[in-house]
Design an enzyme around this catalytic site. Sequence first.
Site, PDB file in Angstrom:
ATOM      1  N   ASP A 161       0.841  -1.202   0.000  1.00 48.40           N
ATOM      2  CA  ASP A 161       0.000   0.000   0.000  1.00 48.40           C
ATOM      3  C   ASP A 161       0.880   1.258   0.000  1.00 48.40           C
ATOM      4  OD1 ASP A 161      -2.177  -1.654   0.192  1.00 48.40           O
ATOM      5  OD2 ASP A 161      -2.424  -1.380   2.359  1.00 48.40           O
ATOM      6  N   ASP A 190      -0.486  -3.618  -4.426  1.00 52.00           N
ATOM      7  CA  ASP A 190      -1.785  -3.805  -3.799  1.00 52.00           C
ATOM      8  C   ASP A 190      -2.624  -2.547  -3.986  1.00 52.00           C
ATOM      9  OD1 ASP A 190      -3.948  -4.769  -2.431  1.00 52.00           O
ATOM     10  OD2 ASP A 190      -3.027  -4.700  -0.460  1.00 52.00           O
ATOM     11  N   ASP A 194      -5.448   2.611   1.779  1.00 50.63           N
ATOM     12  CA  ASP A 194      -6.353   1.700   2.480  1.00 50.63           C
ATOM     13  C   ASP A 194      -6.599   2.178   3.905  1.00 50.63           C
ATOM     14  OD1 ASP A 194      -6.664   0.024   0.351  1.00 50.63           O
ATOM     15  OD2 ASP A 194      -5.652  -1.711   1.244  1.00 50.63           O
ATOM     16  N   ARG A 243     -12.128  -0.029  -6.976  1.00 48.05           N
ATOM     17  CA  ARG A 243     -11.956   0.461  -5.601  1.00 48.05           C
ATOM     18  C   ARG A 243     -11.615   1.949  -5.546  1.00 48.05           C
ATOM     19  NH1 ARG A 243      -8.999  -4.411  -2.135  1.00 48.05           N
ATOM     20  NH2 ARG A 243     -10.280  -6.125  -2.938  1.00 48.05           N
TER      21      ARG A 243
END
Length: 521
Positions: A161, A190, A194, A243
């Site tokens: 991340d 990834d 997040d 996302r």
Amino acid sequence: MRRPVALRLLAAGATTAVAAAVGVALVIPHASAATGGVTGYASQNGGTTGGAGGQTVRATTGTAIHAALCSRASSSTPIIIQVEGTFTVGNTTKVSGDSCNTADGVIELKQISNVTIVGVGAGAVFDQVGIHIRESSNIIIQNVTVQNVKKSGSPTSNGGDAIGMESDVHNVWVDHNTLLASGGEDEGYDSLIDMKADTNYVTVSYNTFRNSGRGGLVGSSDSDLGNGPVTYHHNLYENIDSRTPLLRGGTAHIYNNYYVGLTKSGINPRAGGKAKVENNYFKDSADVLGTFYTDLLGFWQVSGNIYDNVTWTSPGSENHPAGPDPQSNTTISIPYAYTLDGASCVPAIVGQMAGANKGLQVSNGSCSPQTPPTSPTTRPPTSPTSGPTASPTTAPTQPSGTNLSIGAGSDGSGKASGTSYGNVQDGNLSTYWSPTGSTGYISIKWSAAKTVSRINIREASGATGLIGSWQVLNADTGAVLASGSGAGAITFPSTSLKKITFKINSSTGTPRVAEFETYAA
């Protein structure tokens, strides 16, 4: 104007003992982070001020960031860390102390509070090293680039991340940053941002998210439902698979963002997640809003959005698109004041202001709505994470006016050149400058200062799309005027200078620049 190094060192004064040990963290008693007021949900729950009121230090390595945290009187003593240069896994090591809990190979903001990390000077690039916020509060991350953080391959950092928040985190402001990858999970990456395991009261504003399989999530699983609320506004999402964000259980306020090239899905509330989606601009994308990949439904309230060449899939047991005519299925009350830009203005506003090294500009909310284009249409979106796409600063049309690169006493120079720099200022698209490898830089200069606010990088025939990430530099001062990826027309605040440089930091082959055009407006 950027101050000479010697003068900046004199202004810094004496270093702290910890700074002296690592040789890079300089105490600057009267400096402060150049921040505007925090907006959105990060302004709630007591507000987010970061290190305001605390000591200011400068760091040029990850180890120096850790040393600055560890030199504080306590883990909650306010501090502003000004960062400049390139930060890597190799120069980010663990530092121990009573006021910190750091680790090798990741910028670790763990069990601390009241911290600002802000890029200054020529800018800060966290290259393959992520920023991890854990069990912390009142944190500001501003004006930095975080790129190519991997969870597999070498090196790895932060679980792949770019910025990750988890485990009792609250009041975080992520503002005016550039977060990018070079592909999806298959390539070792990834997510760009997040939030999980009780991360609350976050604002994500004026950032650029680019070239990634996953933009970010709120909630790591369908049982991790205690996250949010989060505000996302004036961000650019470009060439992202999905996302933007994935929202599990929490509430998100999503307004005035520009989404271009979402290849699989976009805003994805599920498992009871709720999204208020206002005055955003969606372009050349698929399934930009709905509940996807699950039968655990989410909810949305929509108004003022523009859907420009957006395609929608058919509903199914685990596919619940909001379109082709998105309608609200819930109502969401927002507890703070905010001003909406008209959605038709969003591409220009976000292109000019979002991302690192843009001068921390913010919209004044003066743009009024205009008639949107016809939508939706059925043309397929662009391919997923297949390579660099146009920069957020790329203008929709070619510049007009006088090309200052030709005549007017102009000259040029190049580095790593295999062909003449003069070929970029001859008005001939059949000639070009090219570096000997995949990186290099080319400049235009004049005998007297010119005011420039736009350039146009034209790639030669057969080389279109090769240029990846770049920076536009004021070669007189070293200041970064703009950064992004992909050739084309690039705008930035009007700047008086004698020499301007286009620096190619990456490409998918040997780039060939046919013309480097410069314009006053």
